[in-house]
Design a protein around this motif. Structure first.
Motif, PDB file in Angstrom:
ATOM      1  N   LEU A  28       0.839  -1.190   0.000  1.00 54.38           N
ATOM      2  CA  LEU A  28       0.000   0.000   0.000  1.00 54.38           C
ATOM      3  C   LEU A  28       0.875   1.241   0.000  1.00 54.38           C
ATOM      4  O   LEU A  28       1.759   1.393   0.847  1.00 54.38           O
ATOM      5  CB  LEU A  28      -0.899   0.008   1.230  1.00 54.38           C
ATOM      6  CG  LEU A  28      -1.871   1.189   1.315  1.00 54.38           C
ATOM      7  CD1 LEU A  28      -3.052   0.952   0.385  1.00 54.38           C
ATOM      8  CD2 LEU A  28      -2.353   1.409   2.752  1.00 54.38           C
ATOM      9  N   GLY A 235      -2.942   8.239  -9.226  1.00 51.37           N
ATOM     10  CA  GLY A 235      -2.468   6.887  -8.963  1.00 51.37           C
ATOM     11  C   GLY A 235      -1.061   6.795  -8.416  1.00 51.37           C
ATOM     12  O   GLY A 235      -0.503   5.703  -8.341  1.00 51.37           O
ATOM     13  N   ASP A 238      -2.077   5.059  -3.244  1.00 53.71           N
ATOM     14  CA  ASP A 238      -3.327   4.292  -3.218  1.00 53.71           C
ATOM     15  C   ASP A 238      -4.318   4.818  -2.196  1.00 53.71           C
ATOM     16  O   ASP A 238      -5.531   4.596  -2.323  1.00 53.71           O
ATOM     17  CB  ASP A 238      -3.027   2.826  -2.854  1.00 53.71           C
ATOM     18  CG  ASP A 238      -2.005   2.187  -3.753  1.00 53.71           C
ATOM     19  OD1 ASP A 238      -2.237   2.153  -4.979  1.00 53.71           O
ATOM     20  OD2 ASP A 238      -0.952   1.732  -3.242  1.00 53.71           O
ATOM     21  N   TRP A 239      -3.810   5.520  -1.179  1.00 51.39           N
ATOM     22  CA  TRP A 239      -4.626   5.875  -0.015  1.00 51.39           C
ATOM     23  C   TRP A 239      -4.058   7.156   0.572  1.00 51.39           C
ATOM     24  O   TRP A 239      -2.838   7.330   0.608  1.00 51.39           O
ATOM     25  CB  TRP A 239      -4.525   4.718   0.996  1.00 51.39           C
ATOM     26  CG  TRP A 239      -5.204   4.845   2.313  1.00 51.39           C
ATOM     27  CD1 TRP A 239      -6.409   4.314   2.654  1.00 51.39           C
ATOM     28  CD2 TRP A 239      -4.706   5.477   3.504  1.00 51.39           C
ATOM     29  NE1 TRP A 239      -6.690   4.578   3.977  1.00 51.39           N
ATOM     30  CE2 TRP A 239      -5.657   5.284   4.521  1.00 51.39           C
ATOM     31  CE3 TRP A 239      -3.538   6.180   3.808  1.00 51.39           C
ATOM     32  CZ2 TRP A 239      -5.481   5.780   5.812  1.00 51.39           C
ATOM     33  CZ3 TRP A 239      -3.368   6.679   5.092  1.00 51.39           C
ATOM     34  CH2 TRP A 239      -4.338   6.468   6.074  1.00 51.39           C
ATOM     35  N   ALA A 481      -9.326   6.521  -0.841  1.00 54.42           N
ATOM     36  CA  ALA A 481      -8.524   5.455  -1.443  1.00 54.42           C
ATOM     37  C   ALA A 481      -9.050   5.102  -2.818  1.00 54.42           C
ATOM     38  O   ALA A 481     -10.246   5.245  -3.100  1.00 54.42           O
ATOM     39  CB  ALA A 481      -8.544   4.219  -0.551  1.00 54.42           C
ATOM     40  N   GLY A 482      -8.130   4.629  -3.654  1.00 54.35           N
ATOM     41  CA  GLY A 482      -8.532   4.111  -4.953  1.00 54.35           C
ATOM     42  C   GLY A 482      -9.332   2.831  -4.781  1.00 54.35           C
ATOM     43  O   GLY A 482      -9.288   2.176  -3.739  1.00 54.35           O
ATOM     44  N   VAL A 485      -8.091  -0.536  -3.228  1.00 52.00           N
ATOM     45  CA  VAL A 485      -7.908  -0.702  -1.786  1.00 52.00           C
ATOM     46  C   VAL A 485      -9.188  -1.298  -1.205  1.00 52.00           C
ATOM     47  O   VAL A 485     -10.259  -0.699  -1.270  1.00 52.00           O
ATOM     48  CB  VAL A 485      -7.577   0.642  -1.111  1.00 52.00           C
ATOM     49  CG1 VAL A 485      -7.446   0.451   0.397  1.00 52.00           C
ATOM     50  CG2 VAL A 485      -6.300   1.222  -1.691  1.00 52.00           C
ATOM     51  N   LEU A 504      -4.973  -5.104  -1.439  1.00 51.02           N
ATOM     52  CA  LEU A 504      -5.071  -4.466  -2.751  1.00 51.02           C
ATOM     53  C   LEU A 504      -5.630  -5.452  -3.762  1.00 51.02           C
ATOM     54  O   LEU A 504      -5.097  -6.560  -3.935  1.00 51.02           O
ATOM     55  CB  LEU A 504      -3.700  -3.973  -3.208  1.00 51.02           C
ATOM     56  CG  LEU A 504      -3.070  -2.867  -2.370  1.00 51.02           C
ATOM     57  CD1 LEU A 504      -1.692  -2.503  -2.913  1.00 51.02           C
ATOM     58  CD2 LEU A 504      -3.953  -1.627  -2.308  1.00 51.02           C
ATOM     59  N   ARG A 506      -5.938  -5.937  -7.438  1.00 45.58           N
ATOM     60  CA  ARG A 506      -5.414  -5.440  -8.715  1.00 45.58           C
ATOM     61  C   ARG A 506      -6.070  -6.158  -9.902  1.00 45.58           C
ATOM     62  O   ARG A 506      -6.439  -7.326  -9.786  1.00 45.58           O
ATOM     63  CB  ARG A 506      -3.901  -5.634  -8.783  1.00 45.58           C
ATOM     64  CG  ARG A 506      -3.122  -4.889  -7.701  1.00 45.58           C
ATOM     65  CD  ARG A 506      -3.284  -3.389  -7.812  1.00 45.58           C
ATOM     66  NE  ARG A 506      -2.357  -2.677  -6.927  1.00 45.58           N
ATOM     67  CZ  ARG A 506      -2.391  -1.370  -6.716  1.00 45.58           C
ATOM     68  NH1 ARG A 506      -3.321  -0.624  -7.303  1.00 45.58           N
ATOM     69  NH2 ARG A 506      -1.526  -0.789  -5.917  1.00 45.58           N
TER      70      ARG A 506
END
Length: 506
Positions: A28, A235, A238-239, A481-482, A485, A504, A506
């Motif tokens: 992360l 990007g 992530d958070w 967060a994206g 997450v 995460l 992905r």
């Protein structure tokens, strides 16, 4: 005997949070507002340190997301009928990051280290009523108190009152060593802190899967709030923590982002150093309070979404122990002028206001306060400093006034004793009042919630009268967060323990 015990590991702090199917792994990338201020958890008071190290360490007991005290390194505890003897049973098989097994003597050492005046811990008062702490065997800790102390579990759960190995204590400020889900790798000032997964962590989720899910966390420092939000949108991270008020609404409308949070368990106030004239006069301090328009501060400085106006209590919104005053934070300039005139400052005076440039929610109210005090002839000079410079100054009480607060605690004693007791290490305003000291001591020794509520109501009413602080607002706190997450849980007490169950996708 009163007994509290964990029926299963599900009750442990590490088992809190998401138990859904997940893909373990990933590092992360977390965008943080500030560097830690020191790495030794027993010495620092900084929230930035707490949030970055609370997943490296564990406490004896812990708070869950609702603020309830639950097992952590201790799975069970009992109290004697007189409230003076507390016995804790430790979790078996826990290992420090250096490979050594946790023993009861480590708990004895750690609490003793916080208590020891030589350590200069700002939280030494948390355990001042612990007369002795012993380890009759490797898995049992016995604390004997000089007086009953209702907030003990809350103090033990505070996430900087952690358990450390004695052999590592001398180097904790450069190499933290705990029992938590992540191990410390490196800290590069103003750049990053790197943590990696602890494969020997004791915690499991509700399905029995080992925690943590993440392979690691890299904290990078982005003090500029716009840069932090931009890093999330592009990007680069992530958070992020501390989503600024200016971006909350927009990010909530962004399909690629999740925003988590809401009202936080904290208060923000105008701290007044009562050792400096004319702030040594309670009439002057109360006059300042009468000039404040808390709703305007929230609406203008925090854009209406960054906080809740204070109603004259330091306790979190909705707290059973809170004692709101419906007239508080609503300006009455006639009363303010009369108090200033009576104190001999009818023409006003100069107020030096020192703030941090790092946290926008502690900086942006300064100019609003400046404007609100101007009609009283009070000229406010604002000085803004970066957090690592500002905080040591404040801890040395090298200021006339500042905007600061307390956050992340779970008992009224944390909000009232720590900042207002005469002999508390957390008393940053030099405030002393014998009546409040007596009431706070009674509150610590009283177990019945209704009786405690009556005591703390008197404390809060007197604090409004004497105004060592002018209570402004309680913050809302948001993380963003994206979508990759998963599993992160926001804790209202401003803890990031939710990273233990994050992964995460992905």
């Amino acid at each position: 005997m009163k007994t509290r015990t964990a029926l299963t590991l599900v009750l442990s702090l590490a088992a809190l949070g998401s138990a859904h199917a997940q893909t373990a792994g990933g590092i992360l990338r977390a965008g943080m507002q500030a560097d830690p201020v020191g790495l030794d958890p027993h010495v620092t008071q900084a929230t930035s340190t707490r949030n970055q190290l609370e997943n490296v360490y564990d406490t004896l007991v812990a708070f869950d997301a609702s603020g309830k005290v639950v097992p952590s390194l201790a799975t069970r505890w009992t109290t004697s009928k007189d409230g003076l003897t507390w016995t804790f049973t430790l979790r078996s098989g826990v290992k420090f990051h250096n490979g050594r097994t946790l023993e009861a003597s480590d708990v004895v050492y750690s609490i003793g280290r916080i208590k020891d005046p030589a350590t200069k811990s700002p939280r030494s008062g948390d355990f001042e009523l612990v007369k002795s702490i012993t380890a009759p065997n490797k898995s049992t800790v016995v604390m004997t108190l000089s007086k009953p102390f209702s907030p003990l579990l809350s103090k033990l759960a505070f996430s900087l009152n952690v358990i450390v190995p004695k052999e590592a204590a001398a180097t904790l400020n450069t190499k933290p060593v705990g029992t938590g889900p992540f191990t410390f790798v490196e800290y590069v000032p103003q750049t990053r802190m790197v943590l990696k997964k602890n494969p020997n962590f004791w915690g499991k989720d509700a399905k029995g899967n080992k925690l943590p899910y993440l392979d690691g966390i890299t904290f990078s420092y982005l003090p500029d709030p716009t840069a932090r939000v931009t890093a999330l949108r592009t990007g680069t991270v992530d958070w992020i923590e501390y989503v600024p008020s200016t971006d909350i609404t927009a990010l909530k409308g962004n399909a690629a982002v999740n925003v988590l949070g809401g009202p936080a368990a904290n208060y923000r106030a105008l701290f007044l150093n009562v050792a400096q004239k004319p702030l040594n006069d309670p009439r002057v301090r109360r006059a300042i309070a009468y000039a404040m328009n808390n709703q305007e501060i929230v609406d203008v400085a925090l854009l209406g979404v960054g906080g809740l106006p204070s109603a004259g209590t330091v306790l979190p919104n909705g707290s059973y122990y809170g004692q709101p005053d419906p007239t508080y934070g609503k300006p009455n300039l006639d009363k303010a002028r009369a108090l200033l005139k009576d104190a001999g400052y009818g023409s006003g005076f100069t107020l030096e206001l020192k703030v941090t440039s790092t946290y926008d929610f502690l900086r942006t109210p300064a100019e609003i306060i400046q404007a609100q005090l101007a009609p009283l002839g009070i000229k406010v000079n604002i000085t803004a400093l970066e957090w690592s410079v500002y905080l040591p100054d404040i801890l040395k009480k090298n200021y006339m006034s500042t905007i600061l607060g307390e956050s992340g605690q779970g008992d009224p004693d944390d909000y009232l004793f720590t900042p207002f007791a005469s002999d508390s290490g957390g008393n940053l305003t030099n405030f002393k009042d014998a009546t409040i000291d007596t009431l706070l001591d009674q509150g610590r020794q009283t177990a019945d919630p209704a009786a405690r509520k009556a005591i703390y109501a008197k404390v809060q009413q007197r604090l409004v009268e004497l105004s060592p602080m002018v209570f402004l607002y309680s913050s809302t706190q948001y993380e963003a967060a994206g979508k990759a997450v998963q599993g992160y849980e926001h804790f209202p007490n401003t803890s990031y323990v939710g990273l233990r169950t994050t992964w995460l996708k992905r």
